[in-house]
Design a protein around this motif. Structure first.
Motif, PDB file in Angstrom:
ATOM      1  N   ARG A   1     -41.242  -2.070   7.337  1.00  0.00           N
ATOM      2  CA  ARG A   1     -40.365  -3.220   7.222  1.00  0.00           C
ATOM      3  C   ARG A   1     -41.096  -4.501   7.610  1.00  0.00           C
ATOM      4  O   ARG A   1     -40.759  -5.571   7.142  1.00  0.00           O
ATOM      5  CB  ARG A   1     -39.127  -3.028   8.094  1.00  0.00           C
ATOM      6  CG  ARG A   1     -38.054  -4.040   7.784  1.00  0.00           C
ATOM      7  CD  ARG A   1     -36.757  -3.692   8.431  1.00  0.00           C
ATOM      8  NE  ARG A   1     -35.914  -2.880   7.614  1.00  0.00           N
ATOM      9  CZ  ARG A   1     -34.817  -3.309   7.013  1.00  0.00           C
ATOM     10  NH1 ARG A   1     -34.434  -4.533   7.135  1.00  0.00           N
ATOM     11  NH2 ARG A   1     -34.101  -2.483   6.310  1.00  0.00           N
ATOM     12  N   ASP A   2     -42.094  -4.399   8.477  1.00  0.00           N
ATOM     13  CA  ASP A   2     -42.834  -5.599   8.874  1.00  0.00           C
ATOM     14  C   ASP A   2     -43.896  -5.989   7.854  1.00  0.00           C
ATOM     15  O   ASP A   2     -44.600  -6.979   8.025  1.00  0.00           O
ATOM     16  CB  ASP A   2     -43.459  -5.432  10.260  1.00  0.00           C
ATOM     17  CG  ASP A   2     -44.518  -4.340  10.312  1.00  0.00           C
ATOM     18  OD1 ASP A   2     -44.889  -3.768   9.268  1.00  0.00           O
ATOM     19  OD2 ASP A   2     -44.982  -4.039  11.432  1.00  0.00           O
TER      20      ASP A   2
ATOM     21  N   LYS B   1     -46.639  -4.391   7.083  1.00  0.00           N
ATOM     22  CA  LYS B   1     -47.999  -3.997   7.444  1.00  0.00           C
ATOM     23  C   LYS B   1     -48.333  -2.567   7.052  1.00  0.00           C
ATOM     24  O   LYS B   1     -49.494  -2.204   6.971  1.00  0.00           O
ATOM     25  CB  LYS B   1     -48.215  -4.181   8.945  1.00  0.00           C
ATOM     26  CG  LYS B   1     -48.121  -5.629   9.373  1.00  0.00           C
ATOM     27  CD  LYS B   1     -48.299  -5.761  10.860  1.00  0.00           C
ATOM     28  CE  LYS B   1     -48.143  -7.225  11.266  1.00  0.00           C
ATOM     29  NZ  LYS B   1     -48.223  -7.383  12.715  1.00  0.00           N
TER      30      LYS B   1
ATOM     31  N   ASP C   1     -36.002  -2.042  13.403  1.00  0.00           N
ATOM     32  CA  ASP C   1     -36.900  -1.993  14.555  1.00  0.00           C
ATOM     33  C   ASP C   1     -38.181  -1.199  14.276  1.00  0.00           C
ATOM     34  O   ASP C   1     -39.051  -1.101  15.139  1.00  0.00           O
ATOM     35  CB  ASP C   1     -36.187  -1.435  15.787  1.00  0.00           C
ATOM     36  CG  ASP C   1     -35.733   0.015  15.633  1.00  0.00           C
ATOM     37  OD1 ASP C   1     -36.077   0.684  14.625  1.00  0.00           O
ATOM     38  OD2 ASP C   1     -35.000   0.475  16.524  1.00  0.00           O
ATOM     39  N   GLY C   2     -38.298  -0.630  13.061  1.00  0.00           N
ATOM     40  CA  GLY C   2     -39.498   0.109  12.679  1.00  0.00           C
ATOM     41  C   GLY C   2     -39.633   1.483  13.298  1.00  0.00           C
ATOM     42  O   GLY C   2     -40.643   2.154  13.112  1.00  0.00           O
TER      43      GLY C   2
END
Length: 177
Positions: free
Chosen positions: A1-2, A4, A48-49
């Motif tokens: 989700r970020d 990366k 929140d991954g």
């Protein structure tokens, strides 16, 4: 989700299904989940991954699951016999409190529904219930609406339905014919 990493399904050399996580630059590939006789398909990262919402299948049973991104443990949220239904999509709400998902009944004509369940697997609700085929697209960025595809008007159109506190608030609205 970020942005990366990416999670994806793959197979080992022995054709065992697995979930892998890889950095977008191609480095640091790691196996997140692999279990004999289970196929698995990821759909979304939690905000929140810490987990992936995925569909796991074994012996004609589909399971809506959360898979921990740290240790690969699985928590089953819902079971559905796969001879009756095919999962279509699953998405976390922007705040991570809810998961919207849809599946299609393989009947004649096909029938599909959009559901909303709390991230702990409780309090499931049908959203925008209708005898048509509805398929989840996703959440609006503010988490106030679910967007879905439906043939309820006789053609495939894009609809929106307001959501508050994990429940439908009002009637679906046609967004795009």
């Amino acid at each position: 989700r970020d942005g990366k990493q990416i999670v994806f399904d793959s197979y080992t050399k022995e054709w065992a299904p697995q979930l892998l996580i890889r950095n977008l630059d191609g480095s640091e590939v790691r196996s997140l989940y692999s279990e004999k006789d289970y196929s698995v398909m990821p759909f979304d990262w939690s905000p929140d991954g810490k987990s992936i919402v995925a569909i796991r299948n074994k012996n004609e049973i589909n399971e809506l699951t959360l898979i921990s991104t740290t240790d690969g443990t699985v928590r089953v949220l819902r079971n559905i016999p796969s001879e009756l239904f095919m999962f279509d999509n699953a998405r976390f709400s922007p705040d991570g409190r809810f998961i919207a998902f849809s599946f299609v009944h393989d009947g004649n004509p096909p029938h599909g529904d959009v559901f909303l369940i709390t991230a702990d697997g409780q309090n499931e609700n049908i959203i925008a219930g209708h005898p048509s085929e509805d398929r989840l697209i996703g959440w609006t960025p503010d988490g106030k609406n679910l967007i879905f595809l439906s043939d309820r008007s006789g053609t495939w159109d894009i609809w929106s339905v307001p959501i508050s506190g994990g429940k439908q608030q009002g009637e679906p609205e046609l967004l795009k014919k």
